[in-house]
Enzyme design. Structure first.
Site, PDB file in Angstrom:
ATOM      1  CD  GLU A 183     -31.517  -7.131   3.053  1.00 19.24           C
ATOM      2  OE1 GLU A 183     -32.146  -6.422   2.256  1.00 19.24           O
ATOM      3  OE2 GLU A 183     -30.292  -7.323   2.962  1.00 19.24           O
ATOM      4  CB  CYS A 208     -26.610  -1.475  -0.650  1.00 21.20           C
ATOM      5  SG  CYS A 208     -26.836  -2.710   0.641  1.00 21.20           S
TER       6      CYS A 208
END
Ligand SMILES: [Zn+2]
Length: 634
Positions: free
Chosen positions: A300, A384
């Site tokens: 990521e 998230c």
């Protein structure tokens, strides 16, 4: 979260207290309303289903069973709770209040006697507290708890959750620190939360602890890390020596936001200089045109300079949010418009694309090209992003306006700065007893006219500073009907005078749609153009095109003019942009995947109309092909 800089000594500008700015209409008021009415309630039910509340009950000893979900489940609940707090500040709501009270009670009940609080470790690995600072996320979750607690204390004056957060922060401070245990969070977040806890309570130990965690970075304390590289956790270099953004994008940007926070309170120049070195590294080589960041799925993470793919980009919604948090702090520290410009680009791009128009589904990854089949999800196992979007939308009004004190040394009166434009009412106390009320009327970002009216002022001179966006190369301003010169190149225009109620300031930003070309080293977009109008980046979705247009094979003619068409019926009301393109005769290719180059002038092609919509609004209908970068027709 939106920080409050009422007294930060090194802030160039002050944030306004909660409630000072009310968004009264337009795109952002609409998004806030959907967030309040739909997303927050959707969040409650989804958190219940996913097990977040159940995990807290397990930790409190009120239920028996196995912990559910990833280790950082508590943080999702904290972010959502923070959003509730900001929403309750914008107006009472019995249901949201009941959810808030229930959640605070659940959190308080789960807290261990010594102040520790992390449902995963309490339930699943009770003997392994702080055993995995790299990936355990205990300190990350602590940060989100603190931010929710500060928010609720600030808006409601209710200290129930703040007491829980302070007990946990004090417990963390009893474990980590100089002459105690070394360590730093594998996922930054706690640093900015501790600074905010210091601002809320005035307790210097929280600021000291934030600085301690920053000082611990770059010493290899986290080990080699995932993907064999300590840069994944930003543990490869001390924060004061960093020159580039690297590794996991959300971790990196939460970290620099925390570094900027500590600068704002301590004035330590080395911290500001470090983050100001990192900013151009991101914005000049690692930023998507939508403001999205994080080029790679693997880790990521940020990629190499100019590594900015279209279909395989990551551009996590949380990374866009983290970028806005960082840029907001840089703006407050420096007063430089480039940071507000990037917040604007991100807001209308890679942030807002993170949530559907109905507020019930979310993107984690924000692609710039879809071959079809990409749709938002109602929730994620690693959730998230959805509650992060919720807390930003619920607190969005905090990011639009600031103020500053009078500066007698420079002979400058107190001022108000307007950074983002939306219909709103601004009420600010510029000096003790000097209450100023302003109304902003505009149809931004669809039209470039902005009308400001002074509704109340007290006869003292003050300064009004208005941001001319960096994308705008043709701006006009009239004060009380009199033209005022606007310097080219963007930035803030200041007008200082003794205002009277009824005075007006008119702004006009030319919103001509334009083609944008990428840096030649962005290989994935070479030969392509994108469409931008004002702060809004556009895309073409298959559903808006007429046969035979295939957005995956079409070319666009950037020598022909673009045309705007308002579509009130489409995607909540959007300005569409129409361009001329060409379809390619696919039949002439037969089955060939590659072939010798032919004379391009003689290639058969058919002129067609292309209709572009704002990128943020894509994937709200059928999940068809979409692209931001469109091959040019040269
Ligand atoms: Zn996320």
């Amino acid at each position: 979260m939106c920080l409050y800089l009422g007294n930060s000594p090194y802030a160039r500008w002050r944030t306004l207290p909660t409630g000072s700015v009310s968004l009264t209409g337009g795109l952002w008021a609409q998004r806030q309303s959907v967030n309040r009415e739909t997303s927050l309630r959707h969040g409650y039910h989804t958190l219940q289903r996913a097990g977040n509340f159940y995990n807290l009950r397990l930790a409190a000893g009120l239920a028996e069973g196995e912990y559910r979900g990833p280790r950082f489940m508590d943080s999702d609940l904290y972010k959502w709770l923070e959003a509730l707090a900001w929403e309750l500040a914008r107006g009472p709501d019995d249901e949201l209040q009941r959810m808030t009270d229930l959640t605070i009670e659940s959190i308080a009940a789960a807290q261990a006697d010594d102040g520790y609080l992390d449902s995963y470790y309490q339930v699943a690995e009770p003997d392994n507290r702080w055993g995995d600072l790299k990936d355990g996320h205990e300190l990350y979750c602590a940060g989100h708890l603190i931010q929710a607690a500060v928010a609720y204390h600030r808006v409601a004056g209710d200290s129930r959750l703040l007491r829980v957060a302070c007990r946990f922060a004090d417990y963390v401070g009893s474990v980590f620190g100089p002459d105690k245990r070394p360590g730093t969070p594998g996922h930054p977040e706690l640093e900015m939360a501790l600074v905010e806890l210091y601002r809320e309570t005035g307790e210097g130990r929280y600021l000291d602890l934030a600085r301690f965690f920053l000082d611990q970075r770059g010493r290899g304390l986290l080990g080699s890390g995932r993907y064999g590289n300590p840069a994944y956790y930003q543990d490869h270099v001390p924060v004061r020596l960093a020159t580039a953004v690297a590794g996991h994008a959300v971790r990196q940007l939460y970290l620099v936001a925390g570094v900027t926070d500590v600068y704002l309170e301590t004035g330590e120049r080395a911290l500001l200089e470090a983050v100001l070195r990192q900013w151009p590294d991101m914005t000049e080589s690692k930023l998507a045109i939508t403001g999205g960041v994080g080029a790679r799925h693997e880790g990521e993470a940020f990629g190499a300079p100019y590594e900015l793919p279209n279909d395989r980009c990551y551009n996590e919604t949380c990374a866009a949010i983290a970028s806005m948090f960082w840029n907001w702090r840089l703006l407050l520290a420096t007063g430089e418009a480039r940071f507000a410009d990037l917040i604007e680009r991100t807001l209308y791009g890679g942030f807002l694309s993170g949530v559907s128009l109905d507020g019930q589904s979310f993107f984690y990854v924000n692609s710039l090209l879809s071959r079809g089949g990409i749709a938002r999800a109602e929730w994620y196992t690693c959730a998230c992003c959805p509650p992060n979007v919720m807390r930003v939308l619920a607190s969005l009004d905090h990011y639009f306006v600031t103020s500053d004190w009078a500066d007698t040394a420079r002979g400058q009166a107190a001022g108000i700065q307007i950074h983002q434009y939306a219909p709103c009412v601004i009420a600010a106390e510029l000096e003790p007893g000097c209450q100023v009320i302003l109304e902003v009327e505009t149809d931004y970002p669809w039209h470039g006219q902005v009308m400001l009216t002074i509704k109340q002022t007290d006869g003292q001179p003050w300064r009004l500073e208005l941001r001319v966006p960096g994308w705008c190369d043709e701006a006009a301003m009239r004060v009380g009907g009199q033209a005022v010169e606007v310097p080219s190149g963007g930035g803030y225009v200041a007008i200082e005078r003794t205002w009277r109620a009824g005075d007006t300031v008119e702004l006009e930003f030319a919103m001509t749609p334009q083609f944008v070309e990428p840096h030649p080293q962005i290989d994935a977009a070479r030969g392509c153009v994108a469409i931008q109008r004002g702060p809004v980046v556009y895309c073409i979705e298959q559903i808006d095109q007429e046969p035979p247009v295939d957005v995956l094979g079409v070319q666009i003619d950037e020598t022909l003019p673009l045309r705007t068409v308002w579509r009130g019926d489409l995607l909540g009301g959007v300005m569409t942009v129409e361009a001329t393109g060409y379809t390619i005769d696919m039949e002439a290719w037969g089955n060939q995947l590659y072939r010798p180059v032919e004379d391009r002038k003689n290639l058969p092609r058919e002129p067609v109309r292309l209709t572009a919509v704002p990128y943020y609004a894509w994937a709200n209908r059928e999940p068809g092909p979409m692209r931001v970068w469109i091959p040019g027709a040269k």
